[in-house]
Design an enzyme around this catalytic site. Structure first.
Site, mmCIF file in Angstrom:
data_model
loop_
_atom_site.group_PDB
_atom_site.id
_atom_site.type_symbol
_atom_site.label_atom_id
_atom_site.label_comp_id
_atom_site.label_asym_id
_atom_site.label_seq_id
_atom_site.Cartn_x
_atom_site.Cartn_y
_atom_site.Cartn_z
ATOM 1 N N ASP A 434 0.834 -1.197 0.000
ATOM 2 C CA ASP A 434 0.000 0.000 0.000
ATOM 3 C C ASP A 434 0.871 1.250 0.000
ATOM 4 O OD1 ASP A 434 0.901 -0.645 2.564
ATOM 5 O OD2 ASP A 434 -0.838 0.204 3.571
ATOM 6 N N ARG A 438 5.068 4.242 6.201
ATOM 7 C CA ARG A 438 4.557 4.181 7.571
ATOM 8 C C ARG A 438 4.507 2.733 8.065
ATOM 9 N NH1 ARG A 438 -1.200 5.847 5.602
ATOM 10 N NH2 ARG A 438 -2.085 3.801 5.118
ATOM 11 N N ASP A 439 3.886 2.535 9.212
ATOM 12 C CA ASP A 439 3.889 1.201 9.821
ATOM 13 C C ASP A 439 2.842 0.283 9.183
ATOM 14 O OD1 ASP A 439 1.759 2.626 10.752
ATOM 15 O OD2 ASP A 439 2.225 2.411 12.885
ATOM 16 N N GLU A 440 2.925 0.149 7.847
ATOM 17 C CA GLU A 440 2.081 -0.810 7.113
ATOM 18 C C GLU A 440 2.945 -1.540 6.081
ATOM 19 O OE1 GLU A 440 -2.210 -0.503 6.488
ATOM 20 O OE2 GLU A 440 -1.995 1.606 7.015
ATOM 21 N N GLU A 716 -2.299 8.995 -0.992
ATOM 22 C CA GLU A 716 -3.386 8.132 -0.527
ATOM 23 C C GLU A 716 -4.696 8.911 -0.403
ATOM 24 O OE1 GLU A 716 -2.724 6.866 3.479
ATOM 25 O OE2 GLU A 716 -4.048 5.143 3.258
#
Ligand code: BGC
Length: 854
Positions: A434, A438-440, A716
């Protein structure tokens, strides 16, 4: 005539094929117009086939481990011309059992919610006789870096790659014949990576294993014919206090160059085994590598006095620095996508620290993280005098041959196209993610479902997507649901059938088939599609009875995710419109796939299902005359683009859509599921003018607003950076949330799906059959553009469309590869059927867009 490309599983010959029989494809080039393949003889060793299929022949002979197979192709054209080419491929282990044992440090405990310390494994060995050939095979639970005699082996990052480790793990093969001395040392550093390290925003860890593990075999063949195997086992040593002090995806890397092997604590390694007995397969996905170098375009000092470098481009990668340092000096590098008030803006990274910390030795030294990756444009540096630092950055992504190019007379659109491509590169780091920062950084299925077609125009996605789809199929739930994230890797969402996200199992193989013509891919994933549609069908009947049957509401849909208006609750509330329309189009595509595979009964059943969904949409969600009962743009876009409307209804829907756009001040209002099709819904239903107006809109929300605001990748949220210069860190539930950082990335590719329209409508080129065997060139000039062009490297060779307007003259140039047929349509409506070669046409330029339904 000549053979201009000969590939095995989509890559040039000479390499290692995966564990399955390779697919042989070749492209022809010729100066003779109209040339096409009449027949070809393909020989692999003593296996031979006569075929007229240039792109889909699968080797049907035996495969023996560690064998080189010569490949020879003789092609005869319809003009009688003959061309030939040869290559070869090698096989790897092909399931031969490993002598090596998995090793770990069983005494090490991975801390809760954190990533483990990187483990270093080492072994020394002698090779006293002359070597004929030496090769290494290695893999790990975690991500590994391998050094032989102090030098890195290969140039791949993040081996063994990210797969659903419970099902399959890739191993890498390296020829090291020229790298051996009398006495040798192999050192492997294994960080937690995806298997053990902290991952997902919930910061889960130990997802596939409690601690890292490593598996390696070094095969030595001596000149005298004897062989020897160096294999991991309890005689290897392990340490957890090497120079890599810490390494993980989100927080970054901590490297202490003062740590030397004699300062590390070594102990004997322990033998272990992975949970679930996964298949260990020769690497079948493309490797992640440093693909280019970026140099700073600007340097500034922040009000906080942090030194900031601007690399001029948002991307995924790592810094690469040369430092003149002192022993023990610590230099810190922080990363961010944007600056706010001259400072790095890191709140949107949420819990990710995205920091590299380097401890120096004396003198000049080079450092570049090897076991992490960041998404950034700006780097903040502290702990060093700028004169002692030379900073560059390496762009990391999987090997993806660039197959498409688009350019036009509007510079902002060219920058949009560049941002779309960078969005792809940044999120094609081993799996389709995605976002890279970041924390993904997870394999969210919906993101790729909507971007697949654009991706396949720009890049040869075949190996990359082929790898990921294996995981999509492997992780499909028993009930047919597709995880919202693949590999699931700790993601907490339950596995269930959900629209658009789950539809990736149909949309991605289909986009790939159209681009590359690989019927085998469709065949391999057809059972997954069937199971998914069965589940979707079941849910579309649950509590939806009578007229409402096929209105797919349950169990959950993301709906109009990331639409510019509304909150997450409102996006989700639009689920049933989106789900019912996606169900209809997935059934329609599945019917075409079923036909291609000879499953005619299935095809008929999918067509019936599709008709039911179309009827339900009309009867239940609209007034029956083209007005949706609860209006939002995506609710018109999907039925219009998916061909769910008829007669007057089509005109009414197109007018309604334009009315909603006008009411929004000439702005789009679509989330992930509607955005890819928005401009098609307009241009293909008589409103080319409105499509160009949206494309060229520069105020928020719009694509060019991102570009005008300095975006070099796709965002996004349409308003990630608001017109007032603030970042949209609002929490998902609507209110401003001071702590969470919200959901805002400057590098999500979903909205970049408009790239599809640039190729298909502006340049006007699109496949009609798999692999462009038949394709269309039908540019739709508008928006004041005076020229546009696109080239596509199809499996048959280069196809192209290039147009220009000079005064009142429109001129079109079309390039048609050997063995393909093109249907070209000029803006004045004249149509031409073209065979291979270059063709030029002209007609009157009619810059006023046509109204009326085409
Ligand atoms: C991700 C998306 C994803 C979505 C699912 C987000 O956190 O970044 O791109 O598709 O969640 O709703």
């Amino acid at each position: 005539m000549r053979i201009s490309a000969l590939t095995l599983d989509g890559v040039g010959g000479g390499g290692l094929v995966t564990d399955e029989a390779p697919r042989i494809a070749f492209a022809l080039a010729s100066d003779v117009p109209g040339e096409a393949l009449a027949s070809a003889t393909i020989r692999v060793g003593d296996w031979e086939i006569e075929t007229d299929d240039q792109i889909g022949t699968v080797y049907g002979g035996e495969l023996t481990p560690y064998t080189e197979y010569p490949v020879h192709v003789v092609a005869t054209g319809v003009t009688g011309a003959v061309a030939e080419a040869a290559t070869s491929f090698r096989t790897g282990r092909l399931g031969a059992p490993w002598t090596a044992r998995w090793i770990t440090d069983a005494g090490y405990t991975t801390p809760k919610k954190a990533s483990p310390a990187p483990m270093t494994f080492r072994a020394s060995f002698a090779a006293r006789r002359p070597i004929r050939r030496a090769w290494l095979e290695a893999t790990a639970l975690g991500v590994y870096e391998l050094e032989l005699n102090g030098r890195k082996v290969g140039d791949q990052y993040f081996a063994p790659g990210f797969t659903s480790y419970r099902h399959h793990i890739q191993y890498q093969t390296h020829d090291v014949t020229d790298r051996l001395s009398d006495v040798n040392e192999l050192v492997a550093t294994v960080a937690g990576g995806w298997a053990v390290g902290s991952f997902t925003f919930a910061r889960k860890n130990r997802i596939y294993a409690d601690r890292q593990a490593f598996l390696c075999e070094l095969h030595l063949e001596y000149d005298d014919g004897s062989t020897e195997l160096i294999a991991t086992g309890p005689d290897w040593e392990v340490s957890t206090d090497g120079p890599f002090r810490a390494a993980e995806w989100y927080d970054g890397e901590n490297y202490d160059a003062t740590v030397t092997p004699d300062r590390q604590h070594w102990r004997r390694a322990d033998v272990t085994r992975p949970v679930g007995d996964p298949a260990i397969l020769a690497q079948y996905g493309p490797a992640v590598r440093a693909q280019r170098v970026l140099r700073p375009v600007a340097r500034s000092v922040a009000p906080s006095s942090e030194l900031i470098f601007d690399l001029g481009q948002n991307f995924a990668g790592v810094i690469d620095v040369t430092i003149r340092g002192r022993h023990g000096q610590t230099v810190t590098f922080r990363h961010a996508e944007v600056l706010v008030d001259g400072e790095l803006f890191v709140r949107s990274l949420r819990t990710a620290k995205a920091t590299a910390v380097y401890t120096c030795v004396d003198g000049e030294q080079r450092y570049s993280p090897r076991l992490t990756c960041m998404g950034f444009r700006y780097v903040g540096v502290s702990g060093i005098d700028p004169d002692d630092l030379d900073l560059r950055a390496l762009v990391l992504h999987s090997d993806l041959p660039e197959t498409g190019a688009f350019r036009c007379s509007n510079d902002l659109l060219n920058r949009l196209q560049s941002a779309i491509r960078w969005g792809g590169w940044s999120n094609f780091v081993d799996i389709p993610t995605d976002c890279p920062q970041r924390d993904e950084r997870e394999g969210w299925t919906g993101d790729y479902a909507v971007f697949a077609s654009t991706a396949s125009f720009n890049f040869d996605m075949s190996r990359f997507v082929g790898k990921w789809l294996r995981d999509v199929s492997a992780e499909q739930g028993r009930g047919g649901g597709i995880p919202m994230v693949v590999p699931r890797a700790g993601n907490g969402f339950p596995v269930m059938a959900t629209s658009c996200w789950g539809d990736v199992c149909i949309l991605a193989p289909w986009a790939e088939y159209l681009a590359r013509g690989d019927l085998n891919l469709l065949r391999r994933h057809y059972p997954t599609m069937r199971r998914f549609l069965k589940a979707a069908r079941w849910w579309s009947e649950l509590l939806s009875v009578g007229r409402r049957r096929r209105i797919w509401r349950l169990p959950f849909h993301f709906g109009d995710w990331a639409a510019p208006d509304g909150s997450v609750r409102q996006w989700i509330a639009r689920g049933r419109w989106i789900a019912t329309a996606y169900f209809a189009t997935s059934c329609a595509i599945a019917a075409r796939i079923a036909e291609l595979l000879g499953e005619t009964e299935d095809a008929a059943a999918y067509r019936r299902l599709r008709d039911e969904a179309v009827r339900a949409y009309r009867d239940v969600l609209t007034d029956g005359h083209g007005t949706v009962k609860r209006e939002f743009q995506t609710a018109y876009v999907l039925p219009l683009h998916f061909g769910m409307t008829e007669g007057d209804e089509t005109r009414a829907m197109a007018d309604n859509l334009v009315r909603l756009i006008d009411a929004a001040g000439g702005h789009l209002g679509t989330g992930f599921p509607g955005t890819p099709y928005l401009l098609f819904a307009l241009s293909d239903n008589g409103r080319l003018d409105a499509a160009y107006e949206l494309l060229l809109q520069t105020s928020c929300p719009s694509w060019l607003y991102m570009i005008r605001s300095g975006g070099t990748t796709i965002w996004e949220r349409w308003d990630a950076l608001r017109p007032d210069g603030t970042v949209n860190t609002d929490s998902l539930t609507g209110g401003a949330d001071a702590d969470s950082g919200g959901m805002v990335s400057f590098n999500h590719y979903a909205a970049g799906a408009v790239g599809d329209w640039l190729y298909r409508r502006v340049a006007g080129i699109e496949p009609l059959d798999g692999g462009y065997r038949r394709f269309r060139v039908a540019p739709r000039p508008g928006g004041g553009l005076t020229s546009a062009e696109a080239t596509i490297d199809t499996p048959y060779g280069r196809a192209g469309s290039s147009w220009r307007i000079d005064g009142d003259r429109f001129a079109l140039r079309v390039e048609v590869p050997v063995s393909t047929v093109c249907v070209a349509t000029l803006p004045d409506g004249t149509e031409h059927r073209l065979e291979s070669g270059t063709h030029e046409f002209a007609c009157r330029a009619d810059l006023a867009p046509r109204r009326g339904i085409d």
